[in-house]
Design an enzyme around this catalytic site. Structure first.
Site, short mmCIF file in Angstrom:
data_model
loop_
_atom_site.label_atom_id
_atom_site.label_comp_id
_atom_site.label_asym_id
_atom_site.label_seq_id
_atom_site.Cartn_x
_atom_site.Cartn_y
_atom_site.Cartn_z
N HIS A 75 3.04 8.74 -0.94
CA HIS A 75 4.00 7.77 -2.09
C HIS A 75 2.72 7.00 -2.90
O HIS A 75 1.92 6.82 -1.88
CB HIS A 75 5.04 7.40 -1.29
CG HIS A 75 4.93 6.62 -0.01
ND1 HIS A 75 4.49 5.33 -0.62
CD2 HIS A 75 4.61 6.50 0.64
CE1 HIS A 75 4.00 4.30 -0.44
NE2 HIS A 75 4.83 4.89 1.03
N ARG A 134 11.23 5.90 -1.99
CA ARG A 134 9.71 4.96 -2.08
C ARG A 134 8.64 6.59 -2.39
O ARG A 134 8.48 6.78 -2.86
CB ARG A 134 8.45 4.16 -1.58
CG ARG A 134 8.57 4.24 -0.16
CD ARG A 134 7.89 3.02 0.02
NE ARG A 134 7.23 2.84 2.08
CZ ARG A 134 8.40 3.19 2.74
NH1 ARG A 134 9.03 2.80 2.65
NH2 ARG A 134 7.18 3.17 4.50
N GLU A 152 7.72 7.90 7.49
CA GLU A 152 6.56 6.62 7.28
C GLU A 152 7.00 6.19 9.35
O GLU A 152 7.71 6.37 9.89
CB GLU A 152 6.48 5.13 7.16
CG GLU A 152 5.56 4.53 7.61
CD GLU A 152 4.30 5.09 7.17
OE1 GLU A 152 4.47 6.53 8.21
OE2 GLU A 152 3.02 4.66 6.30
N HIS A 181 4.38 9.78 3.47
CA HIS A 181 4.03 8.13 3.86
C HIS A 181 2.30 8.47 4.62
O HIS A 181 2.00 9.81 5.07
CB HIS A 181 5.09 7.49 5.23
CG HIS A 181 6.28 7.64 4.31
ND1 HIS A 181 6.67 6.82 3.39
CD2 HIS A 181 7.40 8.72 4.22
CE1 HIS A 181 7.83 6.65 2.97
NE2 HIS A 181 8.16 8.17 3.84
O1 3PG Z 1 4.15 1.58 6.87
C1 3PG Z 1 3.85 0.36 6.34
O2 3PG Z 1 4.04 -0.94 5.35
C2 3PG Z 1 2.64 1.63 5.20
O3 3PG Z 1 3.35 2.41 4.90
C3 3PG Z 1 1.57 2.14 6.10
O4 3PG Z 1 0.88 0.94 6.65
P1 3PG Z 1 -0.54 1.12 7.26
O5 3PG Z 1 -1.00 1.53 6.21
O6 3PG Z 1 -0.40 -0.11 7.72
O7 3PG Z 1 -0.21 2.51 8.40
#
Ligand code: 3PG
Length: 293
Positions: free
Chosen positions: A46, A97, A124, A223
């Site tokens: 996203h 998102r 995610e 994600h």
């Molecule tokens: O969950 C989150 O904050 C992001 O979408 C992914 O985080 P990361 O890049 O730290 O895995």
């Protein structure tokens, strides 16, 4: 179209590139096998989320897109429209998102009628007790390597979220999680990337693959880590190599597959290559004590 479609170039000394030498091996294998592409699928993270600016682990907290994230989603739609793609179905997570990214992209393509299907299985990765914490502060307190392991390793599971966590109730009392194909009690409380792949793969096999086999052009608006899990599966990326795969926000990735759903060529991140590399560096830098300018 050619100027906009950038095949991933790799440099195994540069950790900002995606897939590192894995992609080089894939390219060689693809050249040797001469397999014909039968299917195309788009996988994309996203647009930038509101918490990116605060550098906090967002995960299952339902933050919306930032202003830049809105622009990114629209730009993706324009890119795919100019390249002449016609989508048939878009899959998203249950998080706003990812859904907004799909809506904006379809609007920019003039294809708002295309069905959007939502599933928690594309959510995610559940970051457990890390949710809401600032990555740079975590790097200061625990070291950058530990933060990298938490973020990018294949089978490390962060400590689970429990009821004392400030976001526990916001997540688990949310009505959207009563609509899932597992009970609320069985939803994750923390996940490794391996766990994400385990909850995603049955959905990929049972719901998304049949659509693609019918000849539909599918886009997955997921994600960072649900897309990494899917790419690991599709591209056969090893547990070790996946550590070096970081995805930029708002960048469609084109994957071409043969009739057995094996990739026929290296996946392609579509867009301006310099901008894509800068976007990947920005995501990597989130786990550093000091962010590069
Ligand atoms: O969950 C989150 O904050 C992001 O979408 C992914 O985080 P990361 O890049 O730290 O895995």
């Amino acid at each position: 179209m050619l100027s906009m479609v950038i095949q991933i170039s790799v440099n195994s000394h540069d950790c900002t590139t995606i897939g590192t030498d894995f992609v080089t091996r894939r390219a060689a294998a693809a050249r040797q096998s001469f397999r014909m592409s039968k299917y195309k699928v788009f996988v994309m993270r996203h647009g930038e989320g509101a918490w990116t600016k605060e550098n906090r682990f967002c995960s299952w907290v339902d933050q919306r897109l930032s202003e830049d994230g809105v622009k990114e989603a629209l730009a993706c739609g324009h890119l795919l429209k100019e390249a002449g793609y016609h989508l048939d179905v878009v899959f998203t997570s249950l998080l706003s998102r990812s859904i907004h990214t799909a809506w904006l992209l379809l609007e920019a393509m003039g294809q708002e009628w295309v069905p959007v299907v939502r599933t928690w299985r594309l959510n995610e990765r559940h970051y457990g007790a890390l949710i809401g914490l600032n990555r740079a502060e975590m790097a200061l307190n625990h070291g950058e390597e530990q933060v990298k392991q938490w973020r990018r390793s294949y089978d490390l599971t962060p400590p689970p979220i429990d009821e004392s966590h400030p976001y526990f109730l916001e997540i688990y009392n949310d009505r959207r999680y009563s609509t899932c194909d597992v009970s609320k009690e069985d939803l994750p409380k923390s996940e490794s990337l391996k766990d994400v792949l385990e909850r995603l793969q049955p959905y990929w096999d049972g719901t998304i693959v049949p659509e693609i086999k019918q000849g539909k052009l599918v886009l997955i608006s997921g994600h960072g880590n649900s897309c990494r899990a899917l790419l690991k599966h599709l591209e056969g990326i090893s547990d070790a190599d996946i550590v070096n795969v970081t995805l930029p926000t708002g960048t469609p990735i084109l994957i071409e597959l043969d009739e057995n759903f094996r990739p026929t060529k290296p996946m392609q991140l579509l867009g301006d290559q310099k901008a894509i590399q800068a976007a990947i560096r920005k995501v990597e830098d989130q786990g550093k004590v000091k962010q590069r300018a």
